[in-house]
Each structure stands twice: as structure tokens, then as C-alpha cells.
Design a protein around this motif. Structure first.
Motif, PDB file in Angstrom:
ATOM      1  N   THR A  51       0.846  -1.189   0.000  1.00 19.88           N
ATOM      2  CA  THR A  51       0.000   0.000   0.000  1.00 19.88           C
ATOM      3  C   THR A  51       0.879   1.237   0.000  1.00 19.88           C
ATOM      4  OG1 THR A  51      -1.764  -1.136   1.217  1.00 19.88           O
ATOM      5  CG2 THR A  51      -1.785   1.270   1.241  1.00 19.88           C
ATOM      6  N   LEU A  52       0.536   2.193  -0.841  1.00 21.57           N
ATOM      7  CA  LEU A  52       1.285   3.439  -0.954  1.00 21.57           C
ATOM      8  C   LEU A  52       0.311   4.603  -0.945  1.00 21.57           C
ATOM      9  CD1 LEU A  52       4.020   4.924  -1.487  1.00 21.57           C
ATOM     10  CD2 LEU A  52       3.485   4.727  -3.930  1.00 21.57           C
ATOM     11  N   LEU A  53       0.578   5.582  -0.091  1.00 17.07           N
ATOM     12  CA  LEU A  53      -0.226   6.808  -0.037  1.00 17.07           C
ATOM     13  C   LEU A  53       0.410   7.881  -0.902  1.00 17.07           C
ATOM     14  CD1 LEU A  53      -0.990   6.868   3.778  1.00 17.07           C
ATOM     15  CD2 LEU A  53      -2.740   6.986   2.000  1.00 17.07           C
ATOM     16  N   ILE A  54      -0.413   8.550  -1.694  1.00 19.65           N
ATOM     17  CA  ILE A  54       0.031   9.687  -2.499  1.00 19.65           C
ATOM     18  C   ILE A  54      -0.592  10.935  -1.900  1.00 19.65           C
ATOM     19  CG2 ILE A  54       0.149  10.714  -4.790  1.00 19.65           C
ATOM     20  CD1 ILE A  54       1.558   8.030  -4.574  1.00 19.65           C
ATOM     21  N   GLY A  55       0.249  11.860  -1.440  1.00 14.62           N
ATOM     22  CA  GLY A  55      -0.262  13.054  -0.776  1.00 14.62           C
ATOM     23  C   GLY A  55       0.374  14.319  -1.305  1.00 14.62           C
TER      24      GLY A  55
ATOM     25  N   PHE B  95     -12.765   2.579   8.554  1.00 13.61           N
ATOM     26  CA  PHE B  95     -11.312   2.596   8.469  1.00 13.61           C
ATOM     27  C   PHE B  95     -10.738   1.243   8.880  1.00 13.61           C
ATOM     28  CE2 PHE B  95      -7.081   3.371  10.224  1.00 13.61           C
ATOM     29  CZ  PHE B  95      -6.480   4.022   9.154  1.00 13.61           C
ATOM     30  N   GLU B  96     -11.300   0.654   9.928  1.00 10.41           N
ATOM     31  CA  GLU B  96     -10.839  -0.669  10.354  1.00 10.41           C
ATOM     32  C   GLU B  96     -11.064  -1.689   9.250  1.00 10.41           C
ATOM     33  OE1 GLU B  96      -9.202  -1.164  13.101  1.00 10.41           O
ATOM     34  OE2 GLU B  96      -9.424   0.943  13.679  1.00 10.41           O
ATOM     35  N   ALA B  97     -12.209  -1.592   8.580  1.00 13.12           N
ATOM     36  CA  ALA B  97     -12.499  -2.518   7.486  1.00 13.12           C
ATOM     37  C   ALA B  97     -11.506  -2.325   6.344  1.00 13.12           C
ATOM     38  CB  ALA B  97     -13.929  -2.320   6.992  1.00 13.12           C
ATOM     39  N   LEU B  98     -11.178  -1.052   6.058  1.00 15.89           N
ATOM     40  CA  LEU B  98     -10.205  -0.779   5.002  1.00 15.89           C
ATOM     41  C   LEU B  98      -8.848  -1.371   5.368  1.00 15.89           C
ATOM     42  CD1 LEU B  98      -9.248   0.680   2.406  1.00 15.89           C
ATOM     43  CD2 LEU B  98      -8.842   2.709   3.821  1.00 15.89           C
ATOM     44  N   ARG B  99      -8.434  -1.195   6.607  1.00 18.68           N
ATOM     45  CA  ARG B  99      -7.139  -1.722   7.038  1.00 18.68           C
ATOM     46  C   ARG B  99      -7.111  -3.240   6.938  1.00 18.68           C
ATOM     47  NH1 ARG B  99      -4.961   0.569  12.514  1.00 18.68           N
ATOM     48  NH2 ARG B  99      -6.904  -0.339  13.280  1.00 18.68           N
ATOM     49  N   ASP B 100      -8.206  -3.881   7.350  1.00 15.22           N
ATOM     50  CA  ASP B 100      -8.266  -5.338   7.248  1.00 15.22           C
ATOM     51  C   ASP B 100      -8.211  -5.775   5.788  1.00 15.22           C
ATOM     52  OD1 ASP B 100      -8.453  -5.436   9.980  1.00 15.22           O
ATOM     53  OD2 ASP B 100     -10.639  -5.715  10.017  1.00 15.22           O
ATOM     54  N   HIS B 101      -8.902  -5.024   4.943  1.00 21.71           N
ATOM     55  CA  HIS B 101      -8.928  -5.350   3.510  1.00 21.71           C
ATOM     56  C   HIS B 101      -7.535  -5.233   2.904  1.00 21.71           C
ATOM     57  CE1 HIS B 101     -10.480  -5.819  -0.505  1.00 21.71           C
ATOM     58  NE2 HIS B 101     -10.101  -4.611  -0.864  1.00 21.71           N
ATOM     59  N   LEU B 102      -6.810  -4.182   3.281  1.00 17.00           N
ATOM     60  CA  LEU B 102      -5.472  -3.975   2.733  1.00 17.00           C
ATOM     61  C   LEU B 102      -4.476  -4.985   3.288  1.00 17.00           C
ATOM     62  CD1 LEU B 102      -5.263  -0.065   2.817  1.00 17.00           C
ATOM     63  CD2 LEU B 102      -5.771  -1.541   0.861  1.00 17.00           C
ATOM     64  N   ASN B 103      -4.734  -5.488   4.501  1.00 17.31           N
ATOM     65  CA  ASN B 103      -3.830  -6.456   5.119  1.00 17.31           C
ATOM     66  C   ASN B 103      -4.105  -7.880   4.668  1.00 17.31           C
ATOM     67  OD1 ASN B 103      -2.401  -4.540   6.567  1.00 17.31           O
ATOM     68  ND2 ASN B 103      -3.709  -4.688   8.365  1.00 17.31           N
ATOM     69  N   ALA B 104      -5.242  -8.086   3.982  1.00 16.70           N
ATOM     70  CA  ALA B 104      -5.573  -9.433   3.518  1.00 16.70           C
ATOM     71  C   ALA B 104      -4.571  -9.871   2.453  1.00 16.70           C
ATOM     72  CB  ALA B 104      -6.995  -9.463   2.958  1.00 16.70           C
ATOM     73  N   PRO B 105      -4.238 -11.159   2.418  1.00 16.69           N
ATOM     74  CA  PRO B 105      -3.269 -11.645   1.426  1.00 16.69           C
ATOM     75  C   PRO B 105      -3.736 -11.368   0.001  1.00 16.69           C
ATOM     76  CG  PRO B 105      -3.700 -13.308   3.105  1.00 16.69           C
ATOM     77  CD  PRO B 105      -4.709 -12.230   3.308  1.00 16.69           C
TER      78      PRO B 105
ATOM     79  N   ALA C 173      -1.391   7.566   7.130  1.00 14.32           N
ATOM     80  CA  ALA C 173      -0.054   6.965   7.107  1.00 14.32           C
ATOM     81  C   ALA C 173       0.220   6.172   8.378  1.00 14.32           C
ATOM     82  CB  ALA C 173       0.998   8.048   6.905  1.00 14.32           C
ATOM     83  N   HIS C 174      -0.133   6.745   9.528  1.00 14.95           N
ATOM     84  CA  HIS C 174       0.103   6.059  10.800  1.00 14.95           C
ATOM     85  C   HIS C 174      -0.886   4.906  10.997  1.00 14.95           C
ATOM     86  CE1 HIS C 174       3.241   8.665  12.405  1.00 14.95           C
ATOM     87  NE2 HIS C 174       2.570   9.705  11.918  1.00 14.95           N
ATOM     88  N   GLY C 175      -2.155   5.150  10.661  1.00 14.38           N
ATOM     89  CA  GLY C 175      -3.170   4.125  10.885  1.00 14.38           C
ATOM     90  C   GLY C 175      -2.993   2.903  10.006  1.00 14.38           C
ATOM     91  N   LEU C 176      -2.520   3.107   8.768  1.00 12.86           N
ATOM     92  CA  LEU C 176      -2.317   1.993   7.840  1.00 12.86           C
ATOM     93  C   LEU C 176      -0.877   1.505   7.837  1.00 12.86           C
ATOM     94  CD1 LEU C 176      -4.371   3.358   4.792  1.00 12.86           C
ATOM     95  CD2 LEU C 176      -5.097   1.635   6.465  1.00 12.86           C
ATOM     96  N   ASP C 177      -0.015   2.217   8.569  1.00 11.36           N
ATOM     97  CA  ASP C 177       1.416   1.924   8.567  1.00 11.36           C
ATOM     98  C   ASP C 177       1.926   1.846   7.125  1.00 11.36           C
ATOM     99  OD1 ASP C 177       3.934   1.458   9.553  1.00 11.36           O
ATOM    100  OD2 ASP C 177       3.646  -0.701   9.772  1.00 11.36           O
ATOM    101  N   ALA C 178       1.586   2.886   6.334  1.00  9.98           N
ATOM    102  CA  ALA C 178       1.898   2.890   4.905  1.00  9.98           C
ATOM    103  C   ALA C 178       2.879   4.009   4.566  1.00  9.98           C
ATOM    104  CB  ALA C 178       0.616   3.076   4.095  1.00  9.98           C
ATOM    105  N   PRO C 179       3.777   3.755   3.636  1.00 12.56           N
ATOM    106  CA  PRO C 179       4.683   4.809   3.182  1.00 12.56           C
ATOM    107  C   PRO C 179       3.941   5.847   2.353  1.00 12.56           C
ATOM    108  CG  PRO C 179       5.006   2.834   1.880  1.00 12.56           C
ATOM    109  CD  PRO C 179       4.043   2.471   2.969  1.00 12.56           C
TER     110      PRO C 179
END
Length: 369
Positions: free
Chosen positions: A4-8, A107-117, A144-150
Motif C-alpha cells: 500500500t502506498l499513499l500519495i499526498g 477505516f478498520e475494514a479498510l485496514r483489514d482489507h489492505l492487510n488481507a493476502p 499513514a500512521h493508521g495503515l502503517d503505509a509509506p
């Protein structure tokens, strides 16, 4: 494994969607599946907005930028991630009155979705600035902090004073700031910037993945956008409102000077008084994308006929010339990238001027340099 990559960005309209397109196209060409979304929707057509208090199932909240990028890249519908919230006055007021600044179950659902294999790259476009979205718990730093994403920041660069917001972002994001792309740089300054300022930025902990020169095309605005912003009446050629305006000219001089001036310009919007038929006709013979008439009076039928012959939209506004010019100048560079010709150019620009080997290595993507 999915990455996962954040563009800001530090400021709105800095070029996030253009960078998303360029990054996604490079990844897709190398066989890496791509998903895209905006956790906080900021652009949504009125007919797509959720109805408050509706009883039926709610349609996925897909931001217009996400739809456009998906269409350009040919992404499948399940590769377009729904937004969690819509940034608009009504939802902002509701959250303010509730006093709940959390990001919620979505947000929790999004994080779980992104962490799924899964395989590939998920690109998430943040809102317009470091602080926008705090009310929803969905600002860039919170994501960035919540998803631990660069994070990769795209940033307009005027001169060395432009670095201050990047330093602020570095302090807030810490190691999650993967790097930056400098955008809208004076083409004559690109080489010096690469040789001098970029190495200095690297030493300050700001990896630079690319320097994009300023582009009149990417700053351009459609005639339709000008019609909406000006509240203009379209006198002819309503089917040509998709024309792109790159420059602005004011027809306030004598006709001989105007003709010489117009010849040096391209893809213009020309603003002139409704009584200046000589200037109006001269503008139609140049590279004019639309002619905007101000002041009292109606244009001559001769002018309308000539505009129709040349397929040049003719607009009439109630504002004076100064106000009209101010509205148009604010539009340049402050519109969303929703035209295919701009998207194609943006992809090429990113491909030619950015190098993402370090980024892809950090993301552990199976991409060869």
C-alpha cells in the motif's frame, strides 16, 4: 504480497492524480496488479451523492477522480476502492456537532482489507493538504500512521522557499515519508535543481524521485469549466465546450496591436468588451478556444456567424472585465485532471522524468529496474 502506498501533497491541486496515473501505468506494464482509491472523497457528482436517510442499499462511494483514473488505466470495478467519507459542508457540520473525530469502523475494514493476502500495489490518494480530513480522522498523517503505509508527496516547486512544507511533512510523517516528486518546475530551472537543490534535499532526508517541468496543458481548463465558474451564457458552439484553454488574453488594445499579440499566443481564452467587434473578429482568426464578452450590449450577428464557422464558443458574462479575468486566472492549475489528453500527457511526463527504483524496492514489488 500486497503493498500500500499513499500519495499526498502539502497543498491542493499539486498533481496527485497525475502521479497516480504515472505510477500505476509503470506498475501495470511490469505485471503488477493495481488497485486505487481515495479514503476521503473530495470530488463527487451531484447525482452520485448518497441520499440522506435513504432506506435502500447505499451505492459504493466512488470518488470521481477514482472513476476517471480507473477508466484511463482500464481497471476492473473491484479494483476501485470505495471512499469512507465524503468531504462536504453537510458531512463536516454533522461530524463537528457530534464531536467525533475518529475514523470509524470503515477505516478498520479498510485496514483489514489492505492487510488481507493479495498480490500487487494499492494506491491511495489522500486529500489536498496535510491537515485536510482531520475532522474525519482521514488526514494524510492519520492515514499513514493508521495503515502503517509509506507516503510519496507531490509538491509544486517555485524556488528554495518551497521546501518549508516538505520539511513540515517530514517531521510529521517521519520514516513513513518515502520520498517526493517536485512538480510544475520552470523548465529552465530543472537542470540546476537536479544538480544542486535535489542533492541538498536528499541530505535533509527528502528523497526525490523526480522533477516534473511545468506544463501549460496540465494547467489548462476546459471551456465548460469556465462557463460554470463565470456563470456565462453560451451564445454558440455548445458542443465545443470540451476545448482546453491554456492562456488568457485581454482584448483592450487597438486592433493592430491585438492581432500581433494574438498571433504569439496559443489556445487562448480572449476576454474583451461586448462593444469591441474589431477585437472580437481579430481574436477569432487566432488560436482562440473561446471568446468571452463582458459589459452591456449584445454581439453582432456577424460575429456569431463567424464564431460558428470557426467552431469557437462565444460566451457572455455579467461580470466586468477585471472580475472575469480574476475568475479565469484562479481556474488555471486549480482544476481536476478529468480529460484523457491530459492523462496521457501526465503518464508520459512521469515516465520521462521520474525514477522509482528506490520506491519499488521499499515496497518489495517484483519490479526490475
Amino acid at each position: 504480497m500486497s503493498s500500500t502506498l499513499l500519495i499526498g501533497s502539502c497543498h491542493p491541486f499539486s498533481g496527485k492524480s497525475a502521479l497516480v496515473l504515472g505510477l500505476a501505468r509503470q506498475a501495470a506494464r511490469m505485471g503488477v496488479p493495481v488497485r486505487f482509491g481515495k479514503p476521503l472523497a473530495t470530488s463527487l457528482r451531484l447525482d452520485r451523492r448518497p441520499s440522506p436517510g435513504g432506506d435502500g442499499p447505499t451505492a459504493p462511494l466512488i470518488d470521481d477522480d477514482v472513476r476517471f483514473v480507473g477508466a484511463i488505466l482500464g481497471l476492473a470495478p473491484d479494483c476501485l476502492l470505495p471512499s469512507l467519507q465524503l468531504l462536504e459542508p453537510a458531512t463536516a457540520r454533522q461530524r463537528l456537532l457530534q464531536g467525533d473525530l475518529g475514523s470509524g469502523e470503515g477505516f478498520e475494514a479498510l485496514r483489514d482489507h489492505l492487510n488481507a493476502p493479495s498480490e500487487g500495489l494499492t494506491l491511495l490518494e489522500a486529500s489536498g493538504s496535510l491537515s485536510e480530513g482531520l475532522l474525519y480522522g482521514l488526514s494524510l498523517v492519520q492515514l499513514a500512521h493508521g495503515l502503517d503505509a509509506p507516503v510519496v508527496l507531490v509538491h509544486h516547486w517555485l524556488d528554495s522557499c518551497s521546501i518549508d512544507p516538505l520539511l513540515q511533512a517530514r517531521d510529521q510523517l517521519g520514516e513513513r515519508l518515502a520520498g517526493v516528486v517536485l512538480n510544475a518546475v520552470d523548465p529552465d530551472a530543472v537542470e540546476t535543481l537536479l544538480q544542486e537543490e535535489v542533492p541538498a534535499m536528499e541530505r535533509l532526508g527528502l528523497p526525490v524521485f523526480g522533477v516534473l517541468p511545468r506544463s501549460p496543458l496540465l494547467r489548462s481548463v476546459t471551456v465548460e469549466e469556465l462557463v460554470e465558474r463565470l456563470g456565462a451564457k453560451v451564445l454558440c458552439c455548445p458542443e465545443r465546450l470540451d476545448l482546453l484553454v491554456e492562456t488568457l488574453s485581454i482584448g483592450a488594445m487597438n486592433v493592430n496591436s491585438a492581432m500581433e499579440f494574438f498571433r504569439r499566443r496559443r489556445n487562448m481564452a480572449v476576454v474583451t468588451g461586448a462593444d469591441r467587434t474589431d477585437i472580437q473578429l481579430a481574436a477569432l482568426e487566432a488560436s482562440t478556444q473561446c471568446l468571452i464578452l463582458t459589459g452591456a450590449g449584445d454581439p453582432l450577428s456577424q460575429l456569431i456567424n463567424r464564431a460558428e464557422e470557426l467552431d469557437v464558443p462565444l460566451l457572455k458574462v455579467e461580470h466586468d472585465t477585471l472580475t472575469t479575468v480574476e475568475v479565469i486566472e484562479r481556474a488555471f492549475g486549480n482544476v481536476r485532471l478529468h480529460e484523457s489528453v491530459k492523462a496521457t500527457y501526465a503518464i508520459r511526463l512521469v515516465e520521462e522524468h521520474c525514477r522509482f527504483e528506490r520506491l519499488f524496492e521499499r515496497l518489495r514489488l517484483p519490479i526490475s529496474a
